[in-house]
Design a protein around this motif. Structure first.
Motif, PDB file in Angstrom:
ATOM      1  N   LEU A 127       0.836  -1.198   0.000  1.00  0.00           N
ATOM      2  CA  LEU A 127       0.000   0.000   0.000  1.00  0.00           C
ATOM      3  C   LEU A 127       0.873   1.251   0.000  1.00  0.00           C
ATOM      4  O   LEU A 127       1.980   1.261   0.547  1.00  0.00           O
ATOM      5  CB  LEU A 127      -0.914  -0.001   1.219  1.00  0.00           C
ATOM      6  N   LEU A 128       0.388   2.301  -0.588  1.00  0.00           N
ATOM      7  CA  LEU A 128       1.090   3.580  -0.646  1.00  0.00           C
ATOM      8  C   LEU A 128       0.897   4.286   0.702  1.00  0.00           C
ATOM      9  O   LEU A 128      -0.235   4.568   1.104  1.00  0.00           O
ATOM     10  CB  LEU A 128       0.522   4.418  -1.786  1.00  0.00           C
ATOM     11  N   LYS A 129       1.988   4.544   1.376  1.00  0.00           N
ATOM     12  CA  LYS A 129       1.910   5.195   2.682  1.00  0.00           C
ATOM     13  C   LYS A 129       1.780   6.708   2.478  1.00  0.00           C
ATOM     14  O   LYS A 129       2.176   7.243   1.445  1.00  0.00           O
ATOM     15  CB  LYS A 129       3.158   4.863   3.493  1.00  0.00           C
ATOM     16  N   PRO A 130       1.255   7.425   3.475  1.00  0.00           N
ATOM     17  CA  PRO A 130       1.076   8.883   3.334  1.00  0.00           C
ATOM     18  C   PRO A 130       2.364   9.618   2.984  1.00  0.00           C
ATOM     19  O   PRO A 130       2.353  10.551   2.181  1.00  0.00           O
ATOM     20  CB  PRO A 130       0.541   9.314   4.705  1.00  0.00           C
ATOM     21  N   GLU A 131       3.499   9.203   3.547  1.00  0.00           N
ATOM     22  CA  GLU A 131       4.754   9.904   3.234  1.00  0.00           C
ATOM     23  C   GLU A 131       5.178   9.647   1.785  1.00  0.00           C
ATOM     24  O   GLU A 131       5.757  10.512   1.139  1.00  0.00           O
ATOM     25  CB  GLU A 131       5.878   9.530   4.212  1.00  0.00           C
ATOM     26  N   ALA A 133       3.015   9.102  -0.725  1.00  0.00           N
ATOM     27  CA  ALA A 133       2.098   9.908  -1.527  1.00  0.00           C
ATOM     28  C   ALA A 133       2.546  11.370  -1.533  1.00  0.00           C
ATOM     29  O   ALA A 133       2.517  12.037  -2.569  1.00  0.00           O
ATOM     30  CB  ALA A 133       0.675   9.779  -0.987  1.00  0.00           C
ATOM     31  N   ALA A 134       2.982  11.863  -0.380  1.00  0.00           N
ATOM     32  CA  ALA A 134       3.423  13.256  -0.282  1.00  0.00           C
ATOM     33  C   ALA A 134       4.675  13.489  -1.131  1.00  0.00           C
ATOM     34  O   ALA A 134       4.788  14.518  -1.818  1.00  0.00           O
ATOM     35  CB  ALA A 134       3.698  13.619   1.183  1.00  0.00           C
ATOM     36  N   SER A 135       5.624  12.545  -1.088  1.00  0.00           N
ATOM     37  CA  SER A 135       6.841  12.724  -1.883  1.00  0.00           C
ATOM     38  C   SER A 135       6.539  12.644  -3.378  1.00  0.00           C
ATOM     39  O   SER A 135       7.138  13.370  -4.182  1.00  0.00           O
ATOM     40  CB  SER A 135       7.921  11.714  -1.485  1.00  0.00           C
ATOM     41  N   ARG A 136       5.602  11.772  -3.776  1.00  0.00           N
ATOM     42  CA  ARG A 136       5.218  11.689  -5.194  1.00  0.00           C
ATOM     43  C   ARG A 136       4.559  12.984  -5.655  1.00  0.00           C
ATOM     44  O   ARG A 136       4.818  13.476  -6.752  1.00  0.00           O
ATOM     45  CB  ARG A 136       4.262  10.516  -5.429  1.00  0.00           C
ATOM     46  N   LEU A 137       3.687  13.522  -4.812  1.00  0.00           N
ATOM     47  CA  LEU A 137       3.018  14.781  -5.154  1.00  0.00           C
ATOM     48  C   LEU A 137       4.034  15.906  -5.279  1.00  0.00           C
ATOM     49  O   LEU A 137       3.972  16.708  -6.226  1.00  0.00           O
ATOM     50  CB  LEU A 137       1.954  15.126  -4.113  1.00  0.00           C
TER      51      LEU A 137
END
Length: 171
Positions: A127-131, A133-137
């Motif tokens: 699963l994609l963790k919040p950190e 997702a934030a780095s990808r964004l």
């Protein structure tokens, strides 16, 4: 009406059209005079064959379809197909449990394959963790103004081959 379930897509005439053809044939007696008066256009051979069968059997009923009757009725088949399309993560076993327990899972799987749906076990993915997702964004926002020329200079790791020796096969 189990026989009508089997005939889906086999070109059988609806009862209304059968009655219409019989009535017109009794009135006019010629296929050429019947064809332009039909509600739904039918080929001459269809009307002629129906009249021939009607005269031989003196009935508008179809003969039973050959072979073994289908195990799933039309309603169940439609529900299985619709549910498989709407809930793609659902396994064949779950479809069978919920909608068609009276048949085998293999029957459900064969029906879905006939309709073009192939079910398989989904690959396990982390699963994609919040950190993450934030780095990808952040990366996407930093590169949103890049031109096509900028992107053409990038070497994508999923598109490259690695050579172990001179044979150059992809790994």
């Amino acid at each position: 009406m189990p026989d009508e379930d089997r005939t889906e897509g086999q070109g059988r005439l609806p009862d209304f059209e059968k009655g219409q053809i019989v009535a017109l044939w009794q009135e006019f007696g010629h296929v050429a005079k019947i064809l332009p008066r039909l509600t739904h256009p039918r080929s001459e051979s269809t009307v002629r064959n129906f009249i021939r069968h009607y005269q031989a059997r003196n009935s508008t009923r179809n003969l039973p379809a050959p072979g073994r009757p289908l195990k799933m009725n039309l309603r169940t088949r439609n529900r299985v197909f619709t549910d498989a399309k709407e809930n793609r993560t659902q396994s064949v076993r779950q479809l069978w449990d919920n909608l068609a327990p009276e048949v085998s899972t293999r029957t459900v799987k064969r029906y879905l394959q006939k309709r073009g749906i192939r079910k398989w076990k989904a690959a396990a993915r982390s699963l994609l963790k919040p950190e993450h997702a934030a780095s990808r964004l952040a990366w996407a926002l930093a590169h949103r103004h890049w031109t096509v020329g900028d992107w053409e200079k990038v070497i994508w790791s999923d598109e490259c081959s690695v050579e172990k020796c001179r044979h150059g096969g992809q790994i």
